[in-house]
Motif scaffolding. Structure first.
Motif, PDB file in Angstrom:
ATOM      1  N   GLU A 143       1.243  -1.137  -0.284  1.00 57.28           N
ATOM      2  CA  GLU A 143      -0.140  -0.405  -0.269  1.00 57.28           C
ATOM      3  C   GLU A 143       0.937   1.024  -0.278  1.00 57.28           C
ATOM      4  O   GLU A 143       2.259   1.723   0.862  1.00 57.28           O
ATOM      5  CB  GLU A 143      -1.075  -0.119   1.020  1.00 57.28           C
ATOM      6  CG  GLU A 143      -1.960   0.835   1.530  1.00 57.28           C
ATOM      7  CD  GLU A 143      -2.487   1.104   2.943  1.00 57.28           C
ATOM      8  OE1 GLU A 143      -3.336   1.908   2.879  1.00 57.28           O
ATOM      9  OE2 GLU A 143      -2.873  -0.134   3.173  1.00 57.28           O
ATOM     10  N   ILE A 144       0.671   1.892  -1.182  1.00 52.29           N
ATOM     11  CA  ILE A 144       1.391   3.224  -0.769  1.00 52.29           C
ATOM     12  C   ILE A 144       0.092   4.504  -0.799  1.00 52.29           C
ATOM     13  O   ILE A 144      -1.308   4.479  -1.700  1.00 52.29           O
ATOM     14  CB  ILE A 144       2.029   4.200  -1.570  1.00 52.29           C
ATOM     15  CG1 ILE A 144       2.591   5.216  -1.824  1.00 52.29           C
ATOM     16  CG2 ILE A 144       1.958   3.544  -3.100  1.00 52.29           C
ATOM     17  CD1 ILE A 144       4.589   5.069  -3.264  1.00 52.29           C
ATOM     18  N   GLY A 145       0.297   5.907  -0.305  1.00 53.68           N
ATOM     19  CA  GLY A 145      -0.538   6.309   0.085  1.00 53.68           C
ATOM     20  C   GLY A 145      -0.745   7.894   0.455  1.00 53.68           C
ATOM     21  O   GLY A 145       0.783   7.986   0.605  1.00 53.68           O
ATOM     22  N   THR A 146      -1.101   9.013   0.324  1.00 56.66           N
ATOM     23  CA  THR A 146      -0.455  10.668   1.261  1.00 56.66           C
ATOM     24  C   THR A 146      -2.098  10.976   1.511  1.00 56.66           C
ATOM     25  O   THR A 146      -3.829  10.761   1.079  1.00 56.66           O
ATOM     26  CB  THR A 146      -0.568  11.413  -0.302  1.00 56.66           C
ATOM     27  OG1 THR A 146      -0.506  12.582   0.110  1.00 56.66           O
ATOM     28  CG2 THR A 146      -1.100  11.594  -1.252  1.00 56.66           C
ATOM     29  N   LYS A 147      -2.200  11.744   2.560  1.00 60.20           N
ATOM     30  CA  LYS A 147      -2.967  12.122   3.202  1.00 60.20           C
ATOM     31  C   LYS A 147      -2.602  13.522   4.120  1.00 60.20           C
ATOM     32  O   LYS A 147      -1.647  13.799   4.460  1.00 60.20           O
ATOM     33  CB  LYS A 147      -3.653  11.795   4.191  1.00 60.20           C
ATOM     34  CG  LYS A 147      -2.537  10.580   5.335  1.00 60.20           C
ATOM     35  CD  LYS A 147      -3.488  10.299   7.030  1.00 60.20           C
ATOM     36  CE  LYS A 147      -4.160   9.429   6.315  1.00 60.20           C
ATOM     37  NZ  LYS A 147      -4.091   8.465   7.929  1.00 60.20           N
ATOM     38  N   GLY A 148      -3.694  14.500   3.723  1.00 59.46           N
ATOM     39  CA  GLY A 148      -3.429  16.077   4.412  1.00 59.46           C
ATOM     40  C   GLY A 148      -4.997  16.482   4.807  1.00 59.46           C
ATOM     41  O   GLY A 148      -6.272  16.461   3.825  1.00 59.46           O
ATOM     42  N   SER A 149      -4.251  18.145   4.441  1.00 60.49           N
ATOM     43  CA  SER A 149      -5.635  19.084   4.667  1.00 60.49           C
ATOM     44  C   SER A 149      -4.819  20.309   4.027  1.00 60.49           C
ATOM     45  O   SER A 149      -3.405  20.479   4.521  1.00 60.49           O
ATOM     46  CB  SER A 149      -5.846  18.876   6.362  1.00 60.49           C
ATOM     47  OG  SER A 149      -4.665  19.924   7.189  1.00 60.49           O
ATOM     48  N   LYS A 150      -5.823  20.993   3.811  1.00 58.52           N
ATOM     49  CA  LYS A 150      -5.958  22.407   2.948  1.00 58.52           C
ATOM     50  C   LYS A 150      -6.924  23.073   2.605  1.00 58.52           C
ATOM     51  O   LYS A 150      -8.112  22.232   2.051  1.00 58.52           O
ATOM     52  CB  LYS A 150      -4.293  22.068   2.191  1.00 58.52           C
ATOM     53  CG  LYS A 150      -3.630  23.680   1.074  1.00 58.52           C
ATOM     54  CD  LYS A 150      -3.355  22.829  -0.205  1.00 58.52           C
ATOM     55  CE  LYS A 150      -2.522  24.402  -0.576  1.00 58.52           C
ATOM     56  NZ  LYS A 150      -1.512  24.185  -1.575  1.00 58.52           N
ATOM     57  N   ASN A 151      -6.827  24.617   3.473  1.00 56.36           N
ATOM     58  CA  ASN A 151      -7.355  25.176   3.838  1.00 56.36           C
ATOM     59  C   ASN A 151      -9.089  24.572   3.201  1.00 56.36           C
ATOM     60  O   ASN A 151     -10.426  24.344   2.261  1.00 56.36           O
ATOM     61  CB  ASN A 151      -7.692  25.790   1.335  1.00 56.36           C
ATOM     62  CG  ASN A 151      -6.692  26.624   1.503  1.00 56.36           C
ATOM     63  OD1 ASN A 151      -5.856  27.147   2.199  1.00 56.36           O
ATOM     64  ND2 ASN A 151      -5.864  26.645   0.080  1.00 56.36           N
ATOM     65  N   GLY A 152      -8.689  24.582   4.512  1.00 53.80           N
ATOM     66  CA  GLY A 152     -10.555  23.692   4.988  1.00 53.80           C
ATOM     67  C   GLY A 152     -10.959  22.133   4.296  1.00 53.80           C
ATOM     68  O   GLY A 152     -11.429  21.614   4.824  1.00 53.80           O
ATOM     69  N   LEU A 153      -9.681  21.900   3.605  1.00 53.17           N
ATOM     70  CA  LEU A 153     -10.360  20.479   2.718  1.00 53.17           C
ATOM     71  C   LEU A 153      -9.069  19.284   2.827  1.00 53.17           C
ATOM     72  O   LEU A 153      -7.973  19.646   3.296  1.00 53.17           O
ATOM     73  CB  LEU A 153      -9.827  20.352   1.692  1.00 53.17           C
ATOM     74  CG  LEU A 153     -10.266  19.011   0.372  1.00 53.17           C
ATOM     75  CD1 LEU A 153     -11.286  18.778   0.715  1.00 53.17           C
ATOM     76  CD2 LEU A 153      -8.797  19.526  -0.772  1.00 53.17           C
ATOM     77  N   THR A 154      -9.668  18.198   3.870  1.00 53.82           N
ATOM     78  CA  THR A 154      -8.519  16.676   4.149  1.00 53.82           C
ATOM     79  C   THR A 154      -9.098  16.324   3.062  1.00 53.82           C
ATOM     80  O   THR A 154     -10.073  15.524   2.810  1.00 53.82           O
ATOM     81  CB  THR A 154      -9.285  16.360   5.857  1.00 53.82           C
ATOM     82  OG1 THR A 154      -9.106  17.592   6.751  1.00 53.82           O
ATOM     83  CG2 THR A 154      -8.671  15.410   6.095  1.00 53.82           C
ATOM     84  N   TYR A 155      -7.768  15.200   3.310  1.00 53.45           N
ATOM     85  CA  TYR A 155      -7.697  13.643   1.814  1.00 53.45           C
ATOM     86  C   TYR A 155      -7.242  13.112   2.241  1.00 53.45           C
ATOM     87  O   TYR A 155      -6.622  13.133   3.362  1.00 53.45           O
ATOM     88  CB  TYR A 155      -7.781  15.105   0.678  1.00 53.45           C
ATOM     89  CG  TYR A 155      -5.792  15.436   0.847  1.00 53.45           C
ATOM     90  CD1 TYR A 155      -5.413  15.271   0.087  1.00 53.45           C
ATOM     91  CD2 TYR A 155      -5.900  16.906   1.028  1.00 53.45           C
ATOM     92  CE1 TYR A 155      -4.049  15.140   0.375  1.00 53.45           C
ATOM     93  CE2 TYR A 155      -4.681  16.990   1.329  1.00 53.45           C
ATOM     94  CZ  TYR A 155      -3.580  16.530   0.606  1.00 53.45           C
ATOM     95  OH  TYR A 155      -1.698  16.616   1.035  1.00 53.45           O
ATOM     96  N   ASP A 156      -7.135  11.646   1.702  1.00 53.06           N
ATOM     97  CA  ASP A 156      -6.422  10.194   2.024  1.00 53.06           C
ATOM     98  C   ASP A 156      -6.783   9.762   0.352  1.00 53.06           C
ATOM     99  O   ASP A 156      -7.909   9.425   0.450  1.00 53.06           O
ATOM    100  CB  ASP A 156      -7.003   9.938   2.915  1.00 53.06           C
ATOM    101  CG  ASP A 156      -6.736   8.685   3.756  1.00 53.06           C
ATOM    102  OD1 ASP A 156      -5.520   8.331   2.487  1.00 53.06           O
ATOM    103  OD2 ASP A 156      -6.361   7.954   4.567  1.00 53.06           O
ATOM    104  N   VAL A 157      -5.967   9.224   0.344  1.00 50.11           N
ATOM    105  CA  VAL A 157      -5.990   9.124  -0.958  1.00 50.11           C
ATOM    106  C   VAL A 157      -4.833   7.933  -1.007  1.00 50.11           C
ATOM    107  O   VAL A 157      -3.534   8.142  -0.444  1.00 50.11           O
ATOM    108  CB  VAL A 157      -5.153   9.648  -2.713  1.00 50.11           C
ATOM    109  CG1 VAL A 157      -5.462   8.813  -3.313  1.00 50.11           C
ATOM    110  CG2 VAL A 157      -5.644  10.916  -2.314  1.00 50.11           C
ATOM    111  N   SER A 158      -5.296   6.265  -0.879  1.00 49.81           N
ATOM    112  CA  SER A 158      -4.019   5.231  -1.338  1.00 49.81           C
ATOM    113  C   SER A 158      -4.404   4.052  -2.287  1.00 49.81           C
ATOM    114  O   SER A 158      -5.309   3.942  -3.063  1.00 49.81           O
ATOM    115  CB  SER A 158      -4.415   4.830  -0.270  1.00 49.81           C
ATOM    116  OG  SER A 158      -5.400   4.099   0.365  1.00 49.81           O
TER     117      SER A 158
END
Length: 793
Positions: A576-591
């Protein structure tokens, strides 16, 4: 939630509810064009999936957490709706009947069992493990007074006592609050399409302080829901439970009745939690929970026609007998935490006892079973399968979790489980003895009674495991984690089988067999926080599911091929490989993930005599992508989106243990119950109406593409199931401690079929006296409208 509202009223209420969401939406968008408010920052959910209190955004793998308050605001009442709102999680929705028999949750497509399973308990462990707090248990408890639900994707054996293949779901209940007297009472009324009555539920929570260092929290829930499924051709029965013969026992005529709204649901759940903190470094939590379900029949539709040529309509079931189920579950746990200064020592001790039973229509199976047709070809055939299960275990887990250090952190633990699982089936050809004695009085002694099949399986498992992880903080932004799990399992299985219908023809058989297995699993993880609000992570992890014995006899009347005797553990390697984080009120997670699956376990039956058994295949694999977005528009609008792509298939032919020539399933076959595309969404709006009232509205839904009902080459089971989407809406007003909500589930009344018993497997046979039809579709809850009022204090 079950009850009655005519279709026009359903549509009117749905339109009214949707309008209540649209009106504030247009008004707010107009206001946004003028004012352009700044985006609101997401409220972080704190989870304990890493065995430490951690923000979801700081967990270096794919996890979704849903807070209890979010579940309550959205008026989510059952697991099926909750899990559909989480990217990449699939569920076979069987309704309330037998809801605790079998865990049918699928994560990342790791499943080879047919979607029609669930009437009886199986031997193999589910591919997804479930926890209630620290207890590994599948109970399908009511979703009441939860702190949060955590869904962890991929194997988790280096952090948790119970092993898993596809992932782990944790249901975390709210703990008592020290020094506070508080509570909540709530009541709901609901109406479901096709029902003739109103359903209701009552819920309550009470938090009581017990001095300065202890508190008690009590939760209670009761629901009474009338059915929505009509059993339209049920035999009338005499005082002995045998179909009435209006023209005499030897005449084929029968008497039928229709039973409306047969699948009634009566549920209650009680939970008591005691928290004691005798010092700043020690706390103890003692919890007991009990739930009982009493269900009158299946929430499942029959398609096509009965034996008289009459077409079945919406909400109609073709069984010639009612199919009730009951279950009771008790669980007691004690969790002790001791702060040692350098680490926290935790002990979790639990015991649970889960029992259930059900009656199933089996006449349609005999009708389609070819050579077995003669076996039940008598006037008014009625084959009834009475099944039960019992699952009891003692579980002990102990772990040491270090404080966060500058260079190293660690988690180390031990796990012990002693479990006994029992499964029975007694099958009856009701009325057969009466017919035989009337037809052949001189041979009455040859038939012993109406029981034609007797089966019992008792399994004892003993499991010992050691697990742990070490994290090296290589830099302020780079972490490296390695983990391992050692397990040693012992299994003993005893089975009994008899075909007692004809005296002296078959000899009852007992069989017993013991197995053991041990191995070591590994995990590696690297995460890099490339700025304060974002990270990249990669994981390679191994998972397993324990093996066991089918304990089939190898000699005598009921002998089976030795290849059926044992099934081995199956295992996965998850990349598994992924990225997650937040910016300008948006939280994201992709794997993105790729999983190699070795020796996948299939629950099936033996070739000769139909022992319930597990067999191993060779290989399967799944790969895919999961993504989620969560954020705000201004201060009032909140949204989340989730998407999962899963490509799950066998990567080698699948053979039965006694046949290495003709495959059961072939290389490239899509795994059942695994949609290629899954999408979920939600949009909600919250704002004050005035100085006293607050307003909340939400529209949410999910979509899944076509699935397969089974994995094998036989069209009897492996048929396509259409994709579908489900939409829900909620609107609420709050004043002080009172909240009133109007909600709609399944707005567009989609069938949402997630499994079938095909007509080729369970159909009709008028030529042999069976005029019912036992095929059925496992449908989602039809359109439901409800009102909920709650008051907190």
């Amino acid at each position: 939630m079950i009850g009655f509202t005519p279709p026009r009223r359903h549509l009117f209420a749905t339109a009214l509810l949707c309008s209540s969401a649209i009106i504030p939406f247009t008004a707010t968008m107009a206001q946004a064009q003028d004012e352009q408010p700044k985006a609101r920052v997401m409220d972080e959910i704190i989870v304990t999936s890493t065995r430490r209190e951690t923000s979801v955004s700081d967990v270096p793998y794919n996890i979704t957490a849903v807070s209890g308050s979010a579940i309550e605001r959205a008026q989510i009442f059952d697991d099926a709706e909750l899990l559909r709102s989480i990217p990449g999680v699939g569920v076979i929705d069987r309704g309330a009947r037998n809801s605790g028999t079998l865990n049918q949750v699928r994560i990342r497509g790791l499943n080879v069992d047919g979607s029609g399973l669930g009437d009886y308990a199986v031997s193999s462990v589910a591919s997804v493990s479930t926890y209630l707090n620290e207890t590994p248990i599948f109970g399908n408890f009511l979703l009441r007074d939860l702190e949060r639900v955590e869904v962890l994707r991929g194997p988790q054996g280096t952090l948790y006592g119970s092993g898993s293949l596809g992932g782990t779901i944790r249901y975390m209940t709210r703990k008592p609050v020290l020094g506070e007297t508080s509570g909540m009472v709530s009541s709901s009324l609901s109406s479901v399409k096709n029902s003739e009555s109103i359903g209701y539920s009552l819920d309550g929570v009470l938090n009581l302080p017990l001095g300065e260092d202890a508190a008690l929290r009590i939760v209670g829930s009761y629901g009474d829901y009338p059915g929505i499924t009509d059993y339209v051709n049920v035999y009338d029965l005499d005082a002995n439970g045998i179909p009435v013969a209006p023209n005499g026992v030897l005449d084929p005529a029968a008497s039928y009745s229709a039973v409306e709204d047969a699948d009634t649901v009566d549920q209650w759940m009680g939970r008591a939690t005691l928290l004691w903190e005798p010092s700043d470094t020690v706390d103890l939590t003692l919890m007991h929970i009990r739930q009982s379900d009493d269900v009158g029949g299946r929430r499942q539709n029959t398609f096509n026609q009965d034996g008289f040529g009459n077409a079945y309509g919406e909400g109609e079931n073709g069984s010639i007998q009612l199919e009730p189920s009951t279950r009771d579950i008790n669980s007691t746990s004690l969790e002790v935490n001791v702060d040692l200064g350098f680490a926290t020592l935790t002990s979790s001790t639990s015991h649970y006892d889960h029992t259930g039973d059900s009656t199933s229509e089996n006449t349609g199976f005999y009708a389609q079973a070819g050579f077995l047709g003669f076996y039940y070809n008598y006037p008014r055939p009625m084959a009834s399968a009475v099944r039960s299960y019992a699952d009891e275990a003692i579980v002990q887990e102990i772990r040491l979790v270090s404080n966060v250090g500058e260079t190293f952190d660690y988690v180390v633990g031990g796990f012990y489980r002693k479990q006994q699982i029992e499964s029975t089936q007694e099958s009856y050809l009701l009325g057969f003895k009466q017919w035989w004695d009337t037809l052949l009085p001189g041979l009455s002694g040859l038939v012993t009674g109406d029981k034609d099949f007797d089966y019992r399986r008792v399994e004892n498992f003993e499991e010992v495991a050691a697990f742990g992880e070490v994290t090296y903080h290589a830099t302020d932004t780079l972490d490296l984690t390695v983990g391992a799990r050692y397990f040693d399992n012992k299994s003993e299985n005893d089975t009994f089988i008899d075909l007692p219908l004809y005296a002296g023809v078959f000899t009852p058989t007992n069989a017993s067999f013991e197995t053991s297995e041990d191995d070591i699993l590994f995990k590696g993880n690297v995460s890099w926080r490339y700025n304060d609000d974002a990270m990249i992570y990669a994981t390679v992890s191994e998972g397993y599911r324990r093996g066991g014995s089918n304990a089939v006899p190898l000699t005598g009347t009921f002998a089976e091929d030795p290849g059926w005797q044992v099934y081995t553990a199956d295992s996965v390697v998850n990349y598994e490989i992924g990225t997650k984080g937040s910016k300008n009120g948006l939280t994201y997670d992709v794997s993105a993930f790729y999983i190699d699956w070795t020796d996948p376990q299939l629950n099936t039956a033996t070739t000769n005599w139909g022992f319930f058994a597990v067999q191993n295949g060779s290989k399967a694999r799944t790969l895919g992508v999961e993504a989620s977005l969560d954020g705000y528009f201004g201060d009032s609008w909140h949204y989340n989106l989730g998407y999962a792509y899963v490509d799950a298939e066998l990567s080698d032919d699948f053979f039965a243990p006694n046949n290495s020539v003709t495959p059961v399933a072939v290389d490239g076959a899509r795994l059942p119950g695994a949609p290629e595309h899954m999408l979920n969404w939600a949009l909600d709006y919250s704002a004050p109406l005035n100085d006293q009232w607050d307003f909340f509205a939400r529209v949410d839904g999910s979509y899944q593409s076509e699935t397969r009902n089974g994995v094998g080459v036989s069209p009897t089971f492996n048929v396509p199931l259409e994709g579908f989407s489900l939409w829900n809406a909620t609107t609420s007003v709050t004043r002080g401690n009172f909240t009133g909500s109007l909600w709609v589930k399944n707005i567009f009344d989609e069938a949402g079929v997630t499994g079938v018993f095909t007509e080729a497997y369970m159909g009709t046979s008028p030529s042999e006296g069976y005029f019912g039809n036992a095929n059925k579709e496992l449908i989602s809850l039809p359109r439901t409208i409800g009102l909920t009022g709650s008051y907190g204090f």
